[in-house]
Design a protein around this motif. Structure first.
Motif, PDB file in Angstrom:
ATOM      1  N   ASP A  94       0.824  -1.144  -0.015  1.00 29.04           N
ATOM      2  CA  ASP A  94      -0.151  -0.173  -0.509  1.00 29.04           C
ATOM      3  C   ASP A  94       0.550   1.177   0.062  1.00 29.04           C
ATOM      4  O   ASP A  94       0.528   2.208  -1.045  1.00 29.04           O
ATOM      5  N   TRP A  97       2.320   1.846  -3.772  1.00 32.37           N
ATOM      6  CA  TRP A  97       1.472   0.959  -4.799  1.00 32.37           C
ATOM      7  C   TRP A  97       1.564   2.869  -6.021  1.00 32.37           C
ATOM      8  O   TRP A  97       1.611   2.518  -7.031  1.00 32.37           O
ATOM      9  N   ASN A  98       1.172   3.466  -5.302  1.00 32.41           N
ATOM     10  CA  ASN A  98       0.333   4.467  -5.756  1.00 32.41           C
ATOM     11  C   ASN A  98       0.978   5.392  -6.854  1.00 32.41           C
ATOM     12  O   ASN A  98       1.610   6.049  -7.520  1.00 32.41           O
ATOM     13  N   ARG A  99       2.257   5.502  -5.741  1.00 31.08           N
ATOM     14  CA  ARG A  99       3.541   6.340  -6.171  1.00 31.08           C
ATOM     15  C   ARG A  99       3.851   6.252  -7.446  1.00 31.08           C
ATOM     16  O   ARG A  99       4.590   6.473  -8.296  1.00 31.08           O
ATOM     17  N   HIS A 101       2.980   3.630  -9.541  1.00 30.86           N
ATOM     18  CA  HIS A 101       1.855   3.353 -10.109  1.00 30.86           C
ATOM     19  C   HIS A 101       1.868   5.306 -11.260  1.00 30.86           C
ATOM     20  O   HIS A 101       1.246   5.038 -12.511  1.00 30.86           O
ATOM     21  N   ASP A 102       1.835   5.807 -10.410  1.00 32.35           N
ATOM     22  CA  ASP A 102       1.238   7.224 -10.454  1.00 32.35           C
ATOM     23  C   ASP A 102       3.295   7.908 -11.935  1.00 32.35           C
ATOM     24  O   ASP A 102       2.942   8.526 -12.695  1.00 32.35           O
ATOM     25  N   TYR A 205      -8.909  -1.300 -12.354  1.00 24.32           N
ATOM     26  CA  TYR A 205      -7.608  -0.166 -12.074  1.00 24.32           C
ATOM     27  C   TYR A 205      -7.294   0.097 -13.815  1.00 24.32           C
ATOM     28  O   TYR A 205      -7.185   0.714 -14.068  1.00 24.32           O
TER      29      TYR A 205
END
Length: 227
Positions: A94, A97-99, A101-102, A205
């Motif tokens: 968690d 993940w976001n960093r 894929h961003d 997603y």
């Protein structure tokens, strides 16, 4: 471009079984594979992440590990991570993940897979052995990376098939571009799908990734198998 398929999978597909053995492979990024489980896989072109972005990501990851008593310089840090309580492993995914894929969706590098004749090479390769070597659920070919959901027959098959996909597509794309050298980054990122909610989240997603990256029709290829 969106592709649909109506055939049902021939291989067994299951979500992650916490009581079954997990196969851990030592590489630059974490790999967990399990027979028949659905995996979310990502790989990227070699120029898709600027050095400064990667350096910050790894620095923050190393601080996160040290804060939990895991030495990132230890060759066995991945085993030590998965030996912790399951929430710790989940927090690791968690947190980063976001960093990750961003940064991919920011469109760094040449983004040559924006060209339909090149993205189709990848899409055809992904579908070629569907229902034979693996079960393909969803994928999207983005300008500088690929996401897919798939299940494999055994623990080793996932890594072997990813190597096959990347070798074949890199050769074909380089030939079409009249270039030589590395096309894909050596490694990728994978994550076992643990429940139905997570499966649906990842399918959504993948489907929405082109919109998130503000791509126009023709700049991506999306595939989804009806379940």
């Amino acid at each position: 471009m969106d592709i649909q398929q109506s055939s049902q999978p021939l291989l067994p597909v299951q979500l992650f079984d916490s009581d079954a053995d997990v196969f851990i492979v030592e590489r630059k990024l974490p790999h967990w594979s399990q027979a028949g489980a659905v995996a979310f896989l990502t790989w990227r072109t070699h120029d898709s992440m600027p050095k400064e972005v990667l350096d910050r990501w790894f620095d923050d990851r190393n601080r996160w590990l040290r804060a939990r008593g895991i030495d990132p310089a230890d060759p066995n840090w991945r085993q030590r991570l998965v030996q912790r309580d399951r929430p710790v492993t989940r927090d690791f995914l968690d947190a980063f993940w976001n960093r990750w894929h961003d940064a991919l969706d920011a469109g760094h590098g040449a983004c040559v897979l924006r060209r339909p004749e090149l993205s189709e090479i990848v899409a055809r390769s992904l579908r070629h052995f569907d229902d034979e070597r693996y079960v393909l659920l969803d994928f999207v070919v983005m300008p500088n990376h690929v996401h897919l959901l798939a299940a494999f027959a055994d623990e080793q098959a996932m890594l072997a098939q990813c190597e096959s996909w990347k070798h074949y597509t890199a050769t074909q794309i380089n030939r079409r571009r009249k270039q030589k050298g590395r096309f894909w980054q050596q490694d990728g990122f994978d994550h076992l799908v643990r429940n139905e909610e997570q499966l649906q989240y990842l399918r959504h997603y993948i489907a929405k990734n082109p919109e998130k990256a503000r791509l126009r029709p023709g700049e991506f290829v999306h595939y989804s198998r009806p379940l």
